[in-house]
Design an enzyme around this catalytic site. Sequence first.
Site, mmCIF file in Angstrom:
data_model
loop_
_atom_site.group_PDB
_atom_site.id
_atom_site.type_symbol
_atom_site.label_atom_id
_atom_site.label_comp_id
_atom_site.label_asym_id
_atom_site.label_seq_id
_atom_site.Cartn_x
_atom_site.Cartn_y
_atom_site.Cartn_z
ATOM 1 N N ASP A 544 0.826 -1.204 0.000
ATOM 2 C CA ASP A 544 0.000 0.000 0.000
ATOM 3 C C ASP A 544 0.868 1.265 0.000
ATOM 4 O O ASP A 544 2.022 1.240 0.420
ATOM 5 C CB ASP A 544 -0.913 -0.009 1.225
ATOM 6 C CG ASP A 544 -2.248 0.655 0.965
ATOM 7 O OD1 ASP A 544 -2.313 1.508 0.057
ATOM 8 O OD2 ASP A 544 -3.225 0.333 1.655
ATOM 9 N N GLU A 547 3.446 5.079 -3.631
ATOM 10 C CA GLU A 547 3.737 6.183 -4.562
ATOM 11 C C GLU A 547 5.143 6.788 -4.367
ATOM 12 O O GLU A 547 5.712 7.190 -5.392
ATOM 13 C CB GLU A 547 2.670 7.280 -4.429
ATOM 14 C CG GLU A 547 1.289 6.876 -4.846
ATOM 15 C CD GLU A 547 0.567 6.053 -3.778
ATOM 16 O OE1 GLU A 547 -0.377 5.341 -4.129
ATOM 17 O OE2 GLU A 547 0.966 6.131 -2.609
ATOM 18 N N ASP A 621 -7.770 4.454 -3.840
ATOM 19 C CA ASP A 621 -8.920 4.728 -2.976
ATOM 20 C C ASP A 621 -9.974 5.556 -3.704
ATOM 21 O O ASP A 621 -10.279 6.696 -3.340
ATOM 22 C CB ASP A 621 -8.446 5.444 -1.709
ATOM 23 C CG ASP A 621 -7.501 4.580 -0.886
ATOM 24 O OD1 ASP A 621 -7.553 3.352 -1.025
ATOM 25 O OD2 ASP A 621 -6.699 5.141 -0.116
#
Length: 938
Positions: A544, A547, A621
Amino acid sequence: MRRFSFFILLLLVTTKLLAVDTVETLQDGIKVHPKTGAAKTIEINVVNSQIIRVQASPENTIPQVTSLCVVPGLKPTVPFKVTKTTSFAQLSTKDITVKISLISGKISFTDKSGKVLLQEAKRTFSPLTVENDKGYTFQQVFSGTSGEAIYGLGQHQSDDFNYKHKSEDLFQYNTKVSVPFIISTKNYGILWDNYSQSKYGDPRDYKDLNQFSLFDKDGKEGALTATYTNKGSATIVRQESAIDYENLTTVKKFPVDFNFNNGSVVWEGSILSNNTDIYKFSLYYAGYTKVWLDGKLVVPERWRTSWNPNTFRFSFPLTKGKRTKIRLEWKPDGGVSYVGLKALSSSPIEKNGNISFWSEMGDKMDYYFVSGKNMDEVISGYRTLTGKASIMPKWAMGFWQSRERYKTQDELLNVVSEYRKRRIPLDNIVLDWSYWPENAWGSHQFDLKRFPDAKGMVDSVHKENTNIMISVWPKFYTTTAHFKQFNDKGWMYMQAVKDSIRDWIGSGYVGSFYDAYNPDAQKLFWKQMKDNLYVKGFDAWWMDASEPNIRDCTDMEYRKKLCGPTALGSSTKYFNAYALMNANAIYNGQREADNNKRVFLLTRSGFAGLQRYSTATWSGDIASRWEDLKAQIPAGLNFAMSGIPFWTMDIGGFCVEKRYGDSQLLFDKTGEENEDLKEWRELNLRWFQFGAFCPLFRSHGQFPYREIYNLAPEGHPVYKSLVYYDELRYRLMPYIYSLAGMAYHKDYTLMRSLAMDYTADQQTYGISDQFLFGSGLMVCPVYSYKARSREVYFPAGNRWYDFYSEKQIEGGQKLNIEAPLERIPLFVPAGTILPVGEVMQYSSEKKPDNIEIRVYKGKDGKFSLYEDEGNNYNYEKGAFSTIDFEYSNNKDILVINKRKGNFQGMLSNRTFRVVVIGKTNAAPKIVRYDGTKTIVRL
């Protein structure tokens, strides 16, 4: 006269000698020093007969830099020919000719027939120094080809599809995955090898509305009228010349007394442009937002949760000297929310249909031109450069259940048990974040009050013939031993620690992310995972915030400060490739620990080359909204056409409007299905129906709970349809796993735009809401509430069969097709050979010894049934089998060819039930197959 002729001859000889000096033949290509232009040195390197590398530098040498995305050791294995004139140098392979001007350095690429595929138009360099890192900002513009469509660039959320005449900002963020690769319907692609923030198309930034003359709602020049309404408080009215509240810094410009929880804002007035032009607008929004221009609702209501804004782009014509009324209504979602509206005049690059790549920083310009006979060959060329796609474990093709989040091990185990008790197929359960003690993010330890026996939990899941994936972040609280291990070596990004940034957990904790660009830090990251999690038997990894997302909603410059410096250089230069480096850490780490178990990673970000690390990406998300459901279709298609075959999304969307949660709580209390709950169930069903035909099939999100039996009670039409599509996924497993095998063995793309298979039909180029799952199924998702039909385009050059009714429809037309709540339109092209198995509770429950082979008449067809052991890497050593099916429509014969290959556990004998679709009263043919060639007369 003779003297004059002598001087002409001398001039010609001198020019020729000078030309020869500017061109150097290399072992794999040529090096050129053009007389003019931005680049002093250009190298053209042959990778193979269809792939050419171009490097350019404003210096006299080309810097030697190791690529992060292109695999090392690519050596030309094909002959090429170099010719020169006084003005041009030319390099030719059997498939491509590359011509470069010795004057300007401009390059063109032509196919073997002499047709120009792509040519350079403009190249620029500007020196840039960041910290101690020196490099260049640069741009390459190409003259685009008329009539083409452009796809790729990763996954973005503005509902864009064909990037011809469009632009895209390439950086990584939650819900935004940037991959610097494009593919054209003219059968070429460009891989732009750069890791900084980049831009495709127009490189300019959007500008505030004060670029126009502004007028308030009463017509007074100077600004728009902003009216702030707070429940229970006085209304605030002020004049504003910009709507720019897009990050944690700019939101401070809101009125001090404005209450995000109970407030709303309206901006209204007029804008006056100095030019007649079609302007591009960029709306940045969190909360409920609408926009009107000249009284027209150009942006119907859109919503995003407060902490995770989205961008939506639209265009509108403005006329010089004419005022255009503007109105933006905004209601925050509670808590600090964000909104912005900016604009930009049209770009000559977009108008002319040119292709442009701009990058903020790099040592040199470096790109690859990839050609092919079709789009699949172009993607194969991309994978030649960036690595083969692994075959995912077979269980990964089944259904995954997840939620944010299972708070205890009993909660997780009860979900698996409930699926098995209800006989609803399931292959994977996901343990999301926060299984650790509250103050120990990054410890990889379990909160023993909630997860007293993690190893026992994993074992229990396995006993139910289910796999378990666990969420792991590259994030560490400063109090953990793992943070200290990284920090002692200087392998942490420390800006967040220096600034004492606290996250959103409890009262807030300070932490940061490790530097994945450091090879030794990668090894430590895997070691910590292995010692604490892998030993417990977890099957897969959910990476998760890769980035990396150190803090939400910061401005870009501060994001870069938080993400560096990296081991390779400034974060400005290495901004986009973090997820690739992090995936490398786990993939190679696990393969070293156990090379007999397939690695599986799911990451929220990605970059070119991700596929070689057995890694899939999900779309982040996203919101539980119909517009977000629709946007996932082009997002997934463009990601797949960026060369990375495995993609998924949160079925149902991650972030949920409060009304849905309230309606679920009401139902739990009263059993009443109000209108919001009806919409919630229909939204999830329509999303699920779409998701069943994506490369990976995965349900996840915030409350309300996403388990099938929690979405609707047994017997409810929604429940029955959810179960139907889950079971259909498993019935299609022989087909789906064969596609997965093709992704490795033939560089195939599972989720396909219509244009990939029907390139000759230009009507397919702009269709972003239908797609092919493999070449044998055309999927037409429904993305509007209460829609019971939708428009479907049937590509020309084929006949189409309704999957459910077997009704035939001729291609080359658009029809309105019924879409009852329980079904989405699904079609099969003539010539398809579709293997269909039995319903299974998990992907390995039954051996595929009784498969129905559906043959759809009307065209010749082929299909290769692929099988292997499903869970290890023996397929890399040749342990797999294929059975090739060939159908002759004229002869009405199906040939089942001799089985090729073998593997441990392979079926020696099996039954195929051949069913002909499109032939009246055709009885099924039962075929006993022992691996030898068999001819079936239909």
